[in-house]
Scaffold this motif. Sequence first.
Motif, short mmCIF file in Angstrom:
data_model
loop_
_atom_site.label_atom_id
_atom_site.label_comp_id
_atom_site.label_asym_id
_atom_site.label_seq_id
_atom_site.Cartn_x
_atom_site.Cartn_y
_atom_site.Cartn_z
N UNK A 1 0.85 -1.21 0.00
CA UNK A 1 0.00 0.00 0.00
C UNK A 1 0.88 1.24 0.00
N UNK A 2 0.71 2.11 -1.01
CA UNK A 2 1.52 3.32 -1.01
C UNK A 2 0.82 4.43 -0.21
N UNK A 3 1.60 5.30 0.33
CA UNK A 3 1.07 6.38 1.17
C UNK A 3 1.48 7.71 0.55
N UNK A 4 0.49 8.59 0.34
CA UNK A 4 0.82 9.93 -0.18
C UNK A 4 0.36 10.99 0.80
N UNK A 5 1.21 11.94 1.01
CA UNK A 5 0.86 13.11 1.82
C UNK A 5 0.89 14.30 0.89
N UNK A 6 -0.20 15.06 0.88
CA UNK A 6 -0.26 16.20 -0.03
C UNK A 6 -0.49 17.49 0.75
N UNK A 7 0.50 18.35 0.77
CA UNK A 7 0.41 19.68 1.37
C UNK A 7 -0.19 19.65 2.76
N UNK A 8 0.38 18.83 3.63
CA UNK A 8 -0.15 18.68 4.99
C UNK A 8 0.28 19.87 5.85
N UNK A 9 -0.69 20.44 6.55
CA UNK A 9 -0.40 21.52 7.51
C UNK A 9 -0.98 21.15 8.86
N UNK A 10 -0.27 21.55 9.90
CA UNK A 10 -0.79 21.30 11.24
C UNK A 10 -0.23 22.33 12.21
N UNK A 11 -1.12 22.88 13.04
CA UNK A 11 -0.67 23.81 14.08
C UNK A 11 -1.19 23.33 15.41
N UNK A 12 -0.39 23.53 16.43
CA UNK A 12 -0.88 23.38 17.80
C UNK A 12 -0.92 24.77 18.38
N UNK A 13 -2.11 25.31 18.56
CA UNK A 13 -2.21 26.70 19.00
C UNK A 13 -1.61 27.59 17.94
N UNK A 14 -0.65 28.42 18.33
CA UNK A 14 -0.06 29.32 17.36
C UNK A 14 1.22 28.74 16.75
N UNK A 15 1.58 27.52 17.18
CA UNK A 15 2.81 26.91 16.67
C UNK A 15 2.51 26.06 15.45
N UNK A 16 3.14 26.40 14.34
CA UNK A 16 2.97 25.58 13.13
C UNK A 16 3.97 24.44 13.17
N UNK A 17 3.49 23.24 13.35
CA UNK A 17 4.43 22.12 13.47
C UNK A 17 4.70 21.45 12.13
N UNK A 18 3.77 21.57 11.18
CA UNK A 18 4.01 21.01 9.85
C UNK A 18 3.62 22.05 8.80
N UNK A 19 4.52 22.28 7.85
CA UNK A 19 4.27 23.32 6.85
C UNK A 19 4.31 22.71 5.46
N UNK A 20 3.15 22.57 4.86
CA UNK A 20 3.06 22.10 3.47
C UNK A 20 3.90 20.86 3.18
N UNK A 21 3.72 19.87 4.00
CA UNK A 21 4.53 18.66 3.81
C UNK A 21 3.90 17.78 2.74
N UNK A 22 4.66 17.49 1.71
CA UNK A 22 4.21 16.57 0.67
C UNK A 22 5.25 15.46 0.51
N UNK A 23 4.79 14.22 0.60
CA UNK A 23 5.70 13.08 0.48
C UNK A 23 4.95 11.94 -0.18
N UNK A 24 5.70 11.09 -0.83
CA UNK A 24 5.09 9.91 -1.42
C UNK A 24 5.91 8.69 -1.01
N UNK A 25 5.29 7.79 -0.27
CA UNK A 25 5.99 6.59 0.18
C UNK A 25 5.60 5.43 -0.72
N UNK A 26 6.55 4.89 -1.49
CA UNK A 26 6.20 3.78 -2.38
C UNK A 26 5.79 2.54 -1.59
#
Lengths: 362, 300
Positions: free
Chosen positions: A1-26
Amino acid sequence: MEVSLEAINKSFGSVRVLKDVSLHFPSRKFVTLLGPSGCGKTTLLRMIAGLETVDSGLIRFGDKVVNQLAPRDRNIAMVFQSYALYPQMSVRQNLAYGLRVRGTPKAARAEAVERVARILEIENLLERRPAQLSGGQRQRVALGRAMVRKPDIFLMDEPLSNLDARLRITMRAELRRFHLDLGATTVYVTHDQLEAMTMSDHVAVMNSGMVQQFGTPAEVYGRPANLFVAGFIGSPPMNLMPGRIEAENGVPVFANEQSRVPLRHLTQRLQVGQHVVLGARPQDLHLASSTDEASAHGRVWVVELVGSEKLVDIDLGGKRRIAVQVRADAHVREDDPVHVRIDPAQVHVFDASTERRVFEAA
Amino acid sequence: MMSWDFLWRHTGRAVIFVTLCGLTFVVCFPLVWALSTSLKPKTEIFATPPTLIPKAPTFENYAALVTGRQQYFQSGGQQVDTGATPAQFFTRWFLNSLVVTLGSTLISIVVSTLAAYSLTRFRYWGRTFVPYFSLLGYMVPSIIFVFPLFLMMVRLELTDTLLSLVLGYVSITLPFCMWLMWAFMRSIPIEIEEAALVDGATRMQVFRDVVLPTALPGIIAAAIFAMIVSWNDYLFGRVFLNSLDNLTLTVGVMLFFEGTHVDWGLLMAACVLMTVPMAFLFMGLQRHLVAGFGAGAVKG
């Protein structure tokens, strides 16, 4: 099963912990998320597991978007850093729990538990409670619990960090073998570059919520994409020297007060006057016998014996030091004057303002 | 020759031993004396010199309480007003106490466990200070609550019912139980719940299979607290209840003092019977309080 992440963003409160993460796991590959603590790698893993919501972006398993799926509907298994065994259940119950809540018949459950216990060599521990196990045994039970269900995706959050150094080395090889035998896509989180380099098919180097580089261990080590990756990957760490580009007979030359290195292979890529950082791994530097073939000169500051090699710290003057790795039988002593040969083909050049690698012409 | 160090260490131990013996004696003597008196026939209770171990032990006091024999109360040389006597109601009161204690404990535990789970596992406004406020409520003496609560019971037409008492006890035990469970739940690593979620369990399955068994020592501690408070309470029972049929043990046993005649043997037997359930409960459960708390769940 391949896994794709497309432009993932995540903040905890005012802290941005993930900024536009894009990855493709074969599919069926061992992929490692590598980075210093606080870089967002564990958060990303927990999002793949469904334990953390996604602010924006898509997570796909195959073609299916799984953003809204509960962890139980993702057919994943996870090994936690703390193992997270159920304290009041025996090892057997721990292993069987996932099958039990999914309604697997008792006989099939027992069979699956026996099979996994055999593979992990924990058959004799099945009736014990987690409290009665050693760290390594708990680790195996945690692995077994993840393996027993035949998941599509295997997630591991620093599973080796609580083990002692020796056990860690054996477990590294075992984990790699389990991955090959299971045939699942493995996503592995660690801050230990050695683990990442030895076990992975692909490594995603992360820092401050962004993917710095995604590639095979050889690519990440051999052609670091930016200064962060260059400094983070490799042990002992890469020497990084700031300087400027000068021209000499139409060839760009890296120059600072301590050293000069001609960079013929980057002729098209560098401008005179450009501020750059030159990176050279201690393994790629050599001590030279004569002045003329050397690119830098200095005095031995300290010599450290590291098994089959010696690590020589050389003071170049101007509070600048570089490390050179030599064979253990080399004759170097503290305070000796030495010459360092920097092979232009082995260096990495980064633009000082963008911190990106200056790639060779294709 | 003994060294000073040796002497010092052993004297220290001796002092501690003697102090503990003294304390044990002070705590246990009333109980022992109550037990002794309850087993004595009437003639022996006021005998001089007093006897600690009854010369002619008898269970007639206990028999009278358990069977509710009226004539016993009137025996003993004096004629006391006939009609209802406390001994007749003893089993009834015992049952009432049991019902009220179990009822209020059950409600307190169920609500506080769920509340604590919610407070520690979900994010919403107020979850950080609610536990502390609940403790604040417990710091106010219950005499302050009892009359407002009584007025509420009057409105609800619940006065002189066991239900009113159950609700009253819940109002004083629940906040503390919730605080206790909250503190306990916070110490349960969230990873084991997440592991269960990934394993395929629903929220309710996680709660039932993973959270509850891990929280058991906390639940037992909270339950013991709630039971002791409800079982031993006098104030609420005194204010909320009035018909003889509905009294609880604490209030009922006080009636043994009424009138000119106090039957000490009977009274002490009642006291012993009141103490026994709590004592056994505590002895039976205390090993669960510490045993196996969260051990081995995480790390090594």
